[in-house]
Design an enzyme around this catalytic site. Structure first.
Site, PDB file in Angstrom:
ATOM      1  N   ASP A   1      -8.430   3.878   1.519  1.00  0.00           N
ATOM      2  CA  ASP A   1      -7.418   4.022   2.564  1.00  0.00           C
ATOM      3  C   ASP A   1      -8.059   4.518   3.870  1.00  0.00           C
ATOM      4  OD1 ASP A   1      -5.228   4.499   4.125  1.00  0.00           O
ATOM      5  OD2 ASP A   1      -4.041   5.377   2.504  1.00  0.00           O
TER       6      ASP A   1
ATOM      7  N   CYS B   1       0.869  -1.186   0.000  1.00  0.00           N
ATOM      8  CA  CYS B   1       0.000   0.000   0.000  1.00  0.00           C
ATOM      9  C   CYS B   1       0.907   1.238   0.000  1.00  0.00           C
ATOM     10  CB  CYS B   1      -0.982  -0.020   1.164  1.00  0.00           C
ATOM     11  SG  CYS B   1      -0.225   0.009   2.802  1.00  0.00           S
TER      12      CYS B   1
ATOM     13  N   CYS C   1      -1.493   0.705   7.378  1.00  0.00           N
ATOM     14  CA  CYS C   1      -2.935   0.402   7.480  1.00  0.00           C
ATOM     15  C   CYS C   1      -3.319  -0.799   6.617  1.00  0.00           C
ATOM     16  CB  CYS C   1      -3.780   1.618   7.094  1.00  0.00           C
ATOM     17  SG  CYS C   1      -3.731   2.960   8.315  1.00  0.00           S
ATOM     18  N   ARG C   2      -3.437  -0.601   5.300  1.00  0.00           N
ATOM     19  CA  ARG C   2      -4.041  -1.630   4.456  1.00  0.00           C
ATOM     20  C   ARG C   2      -3.163  -2.851   4.234  1.00  0.00           C
ATOM     21  NH1 ARG C   2      -5.070   2.196  -0.425  1.00  0.00           N
ATOM     22  NH2 ARG C   2      -3.142   3.029   0.492  1.00  0.00           N
ATOM     23  N   SER C   3      -1.886  -2.642   3.857  1.00  0.00           N
ATOM     24  CA  SER C   3      -1.096  -3.835   3.523  1.00  0.00           C
ATOM     25  C   SER C   3      -0.729  -4.676   4.746  1.00  0.00           C
ATOM     26  CB  SER C   3       0.132  -3.492   2.671  1.00  0.00           C
ATOM     27  OG  SER C   3       1.015  -2.612   3.306  1.00  0.00           O
TER      28      SER C   3
ATOM     29  N   ASN D   1       2.222   1.472   4.389  1.00  0.00           N
ATOM     30  CA  ASN D   1       2.523   0.181   5.041  1.00  0.00           C
ATOM     31  C   ASN D   1       2.213   0.211   6.540  1.00  0.00           C
ATOM     32  OD1 ASN D   1       5.414  -2.030   5.491  1.00  0.00           O
ATOM     33  ND2 ASN D   1       3.311  -2.580   5.099  1.00  0.00           N
TER      34      ASN D   1
HETATM   35  P1  4NP Z   1      -1.773   2.879   4.109  1.00  0.00           P
HETATM   36  O1  4NP Z   1      -2.357   4.256   4.677  1.00  0.00           O
HETATM   37  O2  4NP Z   1      -1.227   3.170   2.744  1.00  0.00           O
HETATM   38  O3  4NP Z   1      -2.982   1.987   4.040  1.00  0.00           O
HETATM   39  O4  4NP Z   1      -0.749   2.428   5.106  1.00  0.00           O
HETATM   40  C1  4NP Z   1      -1.599   5.407   4.875  1.00  0.00           C
HETATM   41  C2  4NP Z   1      -0.934   5.594   6.064  1.00  0.00           C
HETATM   42  C3  4NP Z   1      -0.224   6.763   6.275  1.00  0.00           C
HETATM   43  C4  4NP Z   1      -0.191   7.728   5.296  1.00  0.00           C
HETATM   44  C5  4NP Z   1      -0.853   7.549   4.105  1.00  0.00           C
HETATM   45  C6  4NP Z   1      -1.552   6.380   3.889  1.00  0.00           C
HETATM   46  N1  4NP Z   1       0.523   8.937   5.524  1.00  0.00           N
HETATM   47  O5  4NP Z   1       0.370   9.889   4.713  1.00  0.00           O
HETATM   48  O6  4NP Z   1       1.236   9.055   6.523  1.00  0.00           O
END
Ligand code: 4NP
Length: 174
Positions: free
Chosen positions: A149, A38, A43-45, A41
Site C-alpha cells: 500500500d 483495496c 491509491c491501489r484499486s 479506494n
Molecule cells: P488504498 O490505500 O487501500 O490503496 O486506497 C489507503 C488509503 C487510505 C488509507 C488506507 C489505505 N487510510 O487509512 O486513510
C-alpha cells in the site's frame, strides 16, 4: 452499469458473462465486468482500474474500498501525480465502499492484498460463486503476493510498476 442478465448453473444465479462462458460471451458482445478492490479506494484499486481500462477498454471496470473512509473522494493526489507521469489519468474516479451486491454485479473481483480478500469474502452472499482473486496472481514473475500500500510505503512508482505487470497479466487471461 446495466441490469444483470442471469443464467443458472448448478442452481446458482450467475452473471450473464459467467452463464455464457467467455468465448460465447465475447462473440455475443457481452461485456465482462471486473471490480478492483483495496482498503481505501484512493491509491491501489483506482490505479489498477486506471491502468487496466487503458489496456482493455472493452471490459467494464470499477473499483471500491473495503473501508468507507474516503467515499466520494478522488484518488489520492500523490498517487494521481505518479500515474499521470506515466500517462494514466484517472481523476474521474471517485471512492466508494465495497458491498455484498458487488458479488452479483461483477464477473471477477480482484483484491490488492490478503486482508482485502478476507474483508471481501465475509460479505459473500450464500451460494454466490463469483471468482475473487489476488491481483498479484496475474504477475507470478513478480514474486509478490500483494500490492504493497503506497499510502503507507510512499512508494507510488513501485506500486505502479507492480500494478502494470498485474494488469498486463490479467489482460492476457481474457
Ligand atoms: P488504498 O490505500 O487501500 O490503496 O486506497 C489507503 C488509503 C487510505 C488509507 C488506507 C489505505 N487510510 O487509512 O486513510
Amino acid at each position: 452499469m446495466g441490469t444483470l442478465a442471469r443464467g443458472e448453473r448448478g442452481g446458482k444465479a450467475l452473471t450473464c458473462y459467467q452463464a455464457l462462458g467467455m468465448a460465447r460471451a465475447k462473440v455475443l458482445g457481452v461485456v465482462m465486468k471486473i471490480l478492483f478492490v483495496c482498503l481505501g479506494n484512493i491509491c491501489r484499486s483506482p490505479s489498477a482500474e486506471g491502468v487496466f481500462r487503458g489496456l482493455a477498454p472493452d471490459v467494464d471496470t470499477d473499483s471500491a474500498g473495503t473501508a468507507g473512509w474516503h467515499v466520494g473522494k478522488p484518488p489520492y493526489g500523490p498517487m494521481q501525480d505518479a500515474a499521470l507521469a506515466r500517462g494514466y489519468d484517472f481523476s474521474d474516479l471517485r471512492a466508494r465502499q465495497f458491498s455484498a451486491v458487488d458479488f452479483e454485479r461483477f464477473d471477477l473481483i480482484i483484491g490488492m492484498d490478503a486482508e482485502n480478500i478476507a474483508n471481501i469474502e465475509v460479505l459473500r452472499p450464500v451460494g454466490n460463486k463469483t471468482e475473487v482473486r489476488l491481483f498479484t496472481d496475474y504477475a507470478p514473475g513478480s514474486g509478490k503476493s500483494e500490492v504493497p500500500d503506497p499510502y503507507y510505503t510512499r512508494d507510488f512508482d513501485g506500486a505502479l510498476d507492480l500494478i502494470e505487470a498485474c494488469a498486463r497479466g490479467l489482460k492476457a487471461t481474457l
